[in-house]
Design an enzyme around this catalytic site. Structure first.
Site, PDB file in Angstrom:
ATOM      1  N   SER A  23       3.013  -5.255   4.287  1.00  0.00           N
ATOM      2  CA  SER A  23       2.597  -3.932   3.834  1.00  0.00           C
ATOM      3  C   SER A  23       1.597  -3.292   4.781  1.00  0.00           C
ATOM      4  O   SER A  23       0.699  -3.954   5.309  1.00  0.00           O
ATOM      5  CB  SER A  23       1.979  -4.025   2.434  1.00  0.00           C
ATOM      6  OG  SER A  23       1.404  -2.797   2.058  1.00  0.00           O
ATOM      7  N   CYS A  24       1.715  -1.960   4.951  1.00  0.00           N
ATOM      8  CA  CYS A  24       0.721  -1.217   5.723  1.00  0.00           C
ATOM      9  C   CYS A  24      -0.622  -1.200   5.007  1.00  0.00           C
ATOM     10  O   CYS A  24      -1.635  -0.815   5.590  1.00  0.00           O
ATOM     11  CB  CYS A  24       1.194   0.212   5.971  1.00  0.00           C
ATOM     12  SG  CYS A  24       1.439   1.193   4.462  1.00  0.00           S
ATOM     13  N   SER A  25      -0.633  -1.612   3.733  1.00  0.00           N
ATOM     14  CA  SER A  25      -1.871  -1.627   2.944  1.00  0.00           C
ATOM     15  C   SER A  25      -2.511  -3.009   2.887  1.00  0.00           C
ATOM     16  O   SER A  25      -3.483  -3.220   2.163  1.00  0.00           O
ATOM     17  CB  SER A  25      -1.588  -1.136   1.519  1.00  0.00           C
ATOM     18  OG  SER A  25      -1.150   0.196   1.529  1.00  0.00           O
ATOM     19  N   HIS A  78      -5.584   6.432   6.596  1.00  0.00           N
ATOM     20  CA  HIS A  78      -4.795   5.640   5.642  1.00  0.00           C
ATOM     21  C   HIS A  78      -5.604   5.242   4.420  1.00  0.00           C
ATOM     22  O   HIS A  78      -5.434   5.806   3.339  1.00  0.00           O
ATOM     23  CB  HIS A  78      -4.230   4.400   6.337  1.00  0.00           C
ATOM     24  CG  HIS A  78      -3.189   3.673   5.548  1.00  0.00           C
ATOM     25  ND1 HIS A  78      -3.496   2.892   4.458  1.00  0.00           N
ATOM     26  CD2 HIS A  78      -1.842   3.615   5.682  1.00  0.00           C
ATOM     27  CE1 HIS A  78      -2.377   2.377   3.962  1.00  0.00           C
ATOM     28  NE2 HIS A  78      -1.360   2.797   4.684  1.00  0.00           N
TER      29      HIS A  78
END
Length: 470
Positions: A251-253, A373
């Site tokens: 995940s980008c998170s 982000h």
């Protein structure tokens, strides 16, 4: 068989787009809110039905080599269920509002054909999310998967077409560019569609934003999380570990850096160890193995813990129950790759003198990578979270939560469910919110004459004149 040239590839995409336009016009012509809702439900059930969900997850891991099957099953289910909760009862057809005071009637209108560029990290969940949103708003959609994501996307569309057939809808509403994928095919799709939705590499994002078609694209992730002296350390360690290891950090998170204040540093490291986070002090060894030729090592990224540990040469050097690595460092910037996104069960660990120093480190990391982000904080002082929101170059401040689960929407926070996070001007994006149904809809306004509402100059400038003079 001779390879296709660019002209042949473009012609192939043109034929797909023509079928999509025909299907979309018929879908819109005989439209109703119920029809749009049923189509969205059909696409959602196509990925959520347990047997199909498992097969999609297995195929995704098998063909991309990224993530793990149980977590992809969870992601496919929860991200889709959350999206369906968000759009349930939302009006996307007909008159949305009729305001007598302004004389304006707002009418929902489809955009047309959506072109969705999706990444290999979520080769089923992300296209499903885009497809559901597109159908909910009366659009057709053509998906451009990454090369490794083709097989999972093909199977997903097979399932979706079967469900659409049950309710009498044209399968041409949902298509993908034909395999094998290519930049030429994706470029043609982006130029021919009515709106591009792009999630993935920043190279893809740049191409989407310069293709000439209106694009909604998202920025790069490089999540930093602060743990201050007031935090519940056991809870913070558990949440960070669960988040960092979910789907092997695809995940980008996923947390990429942890900044821990000195007063509780040792205590937090102990709490992290209890959860399976192993402290590594030799950053040079990790860097040399994780970036052996200047690029991320494919034997490390998005792999299970045991494979990751072996590839980094740490077998026997960390506890057997290690789930991820916390690597001590103090460097930030292009000469210090640990400060960037790692797509693996590896997190950089920074020791801050105090909270102010922690915030300073976080700002420097975001200035290097991941601006816009999100940032996380574990604290008992909510005003610190608000302070981060006022001063950090970020669109989201995630407070006392597992970042991966919280950023893209969770059942215990108010964010809309999504796999694509807009990063605002800081991240070079047109949106600063999670991608959701509103980005798949446009409106027409019927404007009528109303009684004039023209203010006097005094009403507008009296306070200014009082201070500055006329």
């Amino acid at each position: 068989m001779l390879p296709m040239n660019a002209h042949d590839e473009t012609a192939q995409v043109e034929a797909i787009m023509a079928r999509a336009r025909t299907a979309q016009r018929a879908y819109e012509t005989d439209a109703s809110q119920e029809r749009y809702d049923r189509a969205a439900q059909a696409a959602a059930w196509a990925i959520m039905e347990p047997t199909r969900n498992r097969r999609l997850a297995e195929l995704a891991v098998e063909t991309t080599g990224l993530g793990n099957v149980p977590d992809k099953i969870t992601k496919n289910h929860r991200k889709t269920l959350g999206l369906m909760r968000d759009i349930k009862g939302v009006a996307t057809h007909g008159i949305l509002s009729d305001d007598a005071a302004t004389g304006i009637t707002t009418i929902a209108r489809p955009i047309g054909v959506i072109g969705a560029v999706v990444p290999s990290t979520n080769p089923a969940a992300t296209p499903a999310n885009n497809i559901i949103n597109a159908l909910k708003c009366g659009n057709a959609v053509v998906v451009a998967p990454s090369p490794k994501g083709v097989a999972a996307c093909e199977l997903l569309l097979e399932y979706i077409h079967a469900e659409l057939g049950k309710i009498g809808l044209d399968p041409d509403l949902v298509q993908m560019i034909p395999a094998p994928g290519s930049k030429a095919k994706t470029q043609a799709m982006m130029e021919l569609c009515d709106r591009v939705i792009c999630t993935g590499s920043q190279n893809n994002v740049h191409r989407a934003q310069t293709c000439g078609t209106p694009a909604v694209a998202v920025g790069a992730g490089n999540v930093t999380v602060i743990v201050d002296e007031t935090a519940d350390l056991a809870a913070a360690a558990a949440k960070i570990t669960a988040s960092k290891t979910f789907d092997n950090a695809t995940s980008c998170s996923s947390e990429n850096s942890m900044i821990v204040v000195d007063a509780i540093y040792d205590e937090f490291i102990a709490a992290l160890a209890d959860e399976g986070g192993a402290l590594v002090r030799d950053a040079a060894q990790i860097v040399s193995r994780l970036w052996p030729d200047g690029h991320l090592n494919r034997e490390v990224i998005a792999q299970d813990a045991d494979k990751m540990i072996a590839a980094l040469g740490l077998a026997g050097q960390v506890p057997d129950d290690t789930k991820f690595l916390a690597v001590e460092t103090d460097g930030i910037g292009p000469d210090h790759p640990l400060s960037g996104e790692k797509l693996s069960r590896v997190a950089a660990l920074y020791r801050a003198r105090d909270y102010d120093h922690a915030a300073e480190i976080a700002a420097r990391i975001l200035a290097y990578q991941g601006a816009g982000h999100s940032i996380g904080i574990h604290t008992a002082r909510d005003e610190r979270a608000v302070e981060l929101g006022r001063h950090m170059p970020t669109c989201r401040v995630i407070v006392n939560q597992a970042h991966t689960f919280a950023t893209g929407g969770a059942f215990n926070n108010g964010m809309p469910f999504s796999l694509s996070m807009g990063c605002g001007g800081w991240g070079g994006n047109a949106i600063d919110e999670n991608l959701h149904w509103k980005h798949f809809l446009q409106t027409t306004k019927v404007v009528r004459e109303i009684p004039a509402n023209e203010p006097s100059l005094d009403e507008i400038f009296a306070e200014y004149w009082a201070e500055a003079g006329q």
